[in-house]
Design a protein around this motif. Structure first.
Motif, mmCIF file in Angstrom:
data_model
loop_
_atom_site.group_PDB
_atom_site.id
_atom_site.type_symbol
_atom_site.label_atom_id
_atom_site.label_comp_id
_atom_site.label_asym_id
_atom_site.label_seq_id
_atom_site.Cartn_x
_atom_site.Cartn_y
_atom_site.Cartn_z
ATOM 1 N N GLU A 232 -1.918 -2.490 -57.911
ATOM 2 C CA GLU A 232 -2.937 -3.025 -58.817
ATOM 3 C C GLU A 232 -4.068 -3.647 -57.997
ATOM 4 O O GLU A 232 -3.854 -4.608 -57.266
ATOM 5 C CB GLU A 232 -2.313 -4.037 -59.778
ATOM 6 C CG GLU A 232 -1.203 -3.385 -60.596
ATOM 7 C CD GLU A 232 -0.769 -4.191 -61.803
ATOM 8 O OE1 GLU A 232 -1.628 -4.724 -62.523
ATOM 9 O OE2 GLU A 232 0.451 -4.273 -62.021
ATOM 10 N N GLU A 234 -8.109 -5.050 -57.865
ATOM 11 C CA GLU A 234 -9.147 -5.642 -58.707
ATOM 12 C C GLU A 234 -10.422 -5.863 -57.901
ATOM 13 O O GLU A 234 -10.356 -6.110 -56.705
ATOM 14 C CB GLU A 234 -8.687 -7.013 -59.233
ATOM 15 C CG GLU A 234 -7.341 -6.969 -59.910
ATOM 16 C CD GLU A 234 -6.985 -8.291 -60.597
ATOM 17 O OE1 GLU A 234 -7.538 -9.343 -60.208
ATOM 18 O OE2 GLU A 234 -6.162 -8.245 -61.519
ATOM 19 N N GLU A 250 -5.618 -7.094 -54.035
ATOM 20 C CA GLU A 250 -4.457 -6.434 -54.621
ATOM 21 C C GLU A 250 -3.481 -7.484 -55.122
ATOM 22 O O GLU A 250 -3.219 -8.479 -54.448
ATOM 23 C CB GLU A 250 -3.748 -5.546 -53.582
ATOM 24 C CG GLU A 250 -2.505 -4.882 -54.169
ATOM 25 C CD GLU A 250 -1.854 -3.863 -53.242
ATOM 26 O OE1 GLU A 250 -2.336 -3.676 -52.105
ATOM 27 O OE2 GLU A 250 -0.846 -3.267 -53.680
ATOM 28 N N ASP A 308 -10.379 -3.881 -63.177
ATOM 29 C CA ASP A 308 -9.008 -3.705 -62.686
ATOM 30 C C ASP A 308 -8.643 -2.228 -62.626
ATOM 31 O O ASP A 308 -8.878 -1.485 -63.584
ATOM 32 C CB ASP A 308 -8.022 -4.416 -63.619
ATOM 33 C CG ASP A 308 -8.257 -5.917 -63.695
ATOM 34 O OD1 ASP A 308 -9.079 -6.434 -62.920
ATOM 35 O OD2 ASP A 308 -7.613 -6.572 -64.539
ATOM 36 N N PHE A 310 -5.687 0.863 -61.205
ATOM 37 C CA PHE A 310 -4.381 1.249 -60.680
ATOM 38 C C PHE A 310 -4.632 2.222 -59.534
ATOM 39 O O PHE A 310 -5.441 3.146 -59.684
ATOM 40 C CB PHE A 310 -3.545 1.949 -61.757
ATOM 41 C CG PHE A 310 -3.160 1.050 -62.901
ATOM 42 C CD1 PHE A 310 -2.705 -0.239 -62.680
ATOM 43 C CD2 PHE A 310 -3.253 1.504 -64.214
ATOM 44 C CE1 PHE A 310 -2.345 -1.071 -63.736
ATOM 45 C CE2 PHE A 310 -2.901 0.677 -65.273
ATOM 46 C CZ PHE A 310 -2.442 -0.603 -65.037
ATOM 47 N N ASN A 321 -8.341 0.760 -65.177
ATOM 48 C CA ASN A 321 -7.423 0.228 -66.194
ATOM 49 C C ASN A 321 -8.167 -0.579 -67.235
ATOM 50 O O ASN A 321 -8.134 -0.264 -68.410
ATOM 51 C CB ASN A 321 -6.321 -0.612 -65.549
ATOM 52 C CG ASN A 321 -5.411 -1.230 -66.618
ATOM 53 O OD1 ASN A 321 -5.124 -0.580 -67.626
ATOM 54 N ND2 ASN A 321 -4.992 -2.456 -66.422
#
Ligand SMILES: Nc1ncnc2c1ncn2[C@@H]1O[C@H](COP(=O)(O)OP(=O)(O)O)[C@@H](O)[C@H]1O
Ligand SMILES: [Mg+2]
Length: 373
Positions: A232, A234, A250, A308, A310, A321
């Motif tokens: 994940e 950002e 992350e 955000d 993935f 996302n």
């Protein structure tokens, strides 16, 4: 010395993310440059009641979350002919506050981040930090945001949307349609929430119904999305010419949590470890920053947004996302931390956001509002 800019900081809100907002606002109030700004704290309780708070009392309490005080005087937002705003007492017992130059909604979730309160600000004709009605609304709706992102060429994970009315009339058919398009695991999420409220990871199809029933408690539209084995990542974006894009970070939810759940985000202090900057190679870093700027632009955001992504562990591909137009602002929140790591300290960030809000308000004011052929 120039007169201070009066900033009303709004916090709380009639939203599932009320408590997060109390923490975000405590942090914002602490970091606002007092040499420039005169701060007016305004709480909104869970029933939607606006109350004027005393800054000194709030500062003395100095906790990590602001309190909602039962006895604080109720106020309502009112317009001033000069384009500023006022907070007037509902029962006349206090003078209220006038000449508010800008409103800073430090609130998250539905009604706070989805264009509702932004619409109230527009109707009152006051300046406010962050995105306007359009960007707030489309960014909050995970389905519409993804459709726009996809159209702009951003990759997204496959998903299906479900309306509560359709689900209630034929649940089996809806579940079948999801099974035909997606494979396990899938994620069920309310379309317009945040903080992982109502989000479920579904690992077997017989769990799907319970997940849907729960998600439909929070929203009339939900997403069933392809679960991705993903990292994940950002990115924080700040409006500028060109856009200022932070280094990416992350989030590594602790393996004790199935995903980055509400518990992992807020209740477990070891719920997630952060890498700032994210440990990705230069090519991936450059790519995700470009994607973040594209998302900000295609969703027509103003001021700020956290985007955000993935990062698919197998393909190395990034998927958009979600975008948060009023991201968390607590002292450990990613938006201010990513900005700080990219050279914009928290107090400067707030000053820039307020200047952007004032500038946007001026620009909108310069438009003709009537037509005389
Ligand atoms: N398609 C997906 N694949 C893998 N994990 C997901 C997926 N969708 C959501 N998640 C997990 O659920 C968390 C919350 O979902 P998200 O869509 O970000 O909603 P929220 O707005 O509540 O943060 C994500 O941070 C991630 O950990
Ligand atoms: Mg999220």
């Amino acid at each position: 010395m120039a007169q201070k800019i009066r900033v009303a900081v709004l916090y709380g809100g009639k939203s599932g993310e009320h408590e997060v907002s109390l923490q975000s606002a405590a942090s914002v109030i602490r970091h606002l440059d007092r040499g420039r700004f005169d701060v007016v704290p305004v709480s909104i309780d869970k029933t939607g009641l606006w109350q004027l708070n005393d800054l000194n009392t709030i500062e003395q309490t100095a906790g990590s979350a602001l309190p909602i005080r039962r006895n604080a005087p109720e106020v309502r937002l009112a317009a001033q002919p000069d384009g500023r705003g006022a907070l007037l007492p509902v029962d006349g017992a206090i003078p209220g506050v006038r000449d508010i130059d800008v409103f800073f909604p430090v609130m998250h979730g539905p009604l706070c981040e989805d264009g509702a309160i932004q619409g109230l600000f527009d109707l009152t004709d006051v300046a406010y930090v962050g995105s306007g009605v359009l960007a707030s609304a489309v960014s909050m709706d995970k389905d519409v945001a993804k459709r726009l992102a996809l159209q702009a060429g951003l990759p997204i994970a496959p998903y299906v949307t479900l309306k509560r009315r359709d689900y209630e009339s034929d649940p089996a058919d809806c579940i079948e349609a999801a099974r035909a398009k997606l494979s396990l695991p899938v994620f069920v999420k309310p379309c317009n929430m945040g903080s992982s409220v109502g989000v479920h990871k579904v690992k077997s199809w017989d769990q799907l119904k319970a997940a849907l029933d729960d998600a439909f408690r929070y929203d009339l539209k939900i997403l069933i999305e392809q679960g991705i084995d993903a990292r994940e990542v950002e990115v924080a974006v700040l409006e500028d010419e060109p856009l200022f894009v932070s280094v990416a970070s992350e989030i590594n939810p602790d393996p004790r949590h199935e995903f980055y759940s509400y518990e992992a985000k807020y209740l477990d202090k070891d719920g997630a470890a952060v890498d700032l900057p994210a440990r990705i190679d230069d090519v991936a870093m450059a790519r995700v920053r470009v994607l973040a700027a594209q998302a900000f632009a295609v969703l027509e955001c103003s001021g700020l947004a956290r985007v955000d992504f993935f990062l698919d562990r197998k393909s190395g591909e990034f998927y958009f996302n979600e975008i948060n137009t009023l991201p968390g602002f607590t002292s450990i929140s990613m938006y201010p931390k990513m900005m700080e790591a990219s050279g914009v300290p928290y107090p400067e960030l707030l000053t820039r956001l307020i200047n952007l809000a004032l500038d946007r308000h001026r620009q909108r004011h310069s438009l003709l509002r009537d037509y005389a052929p």
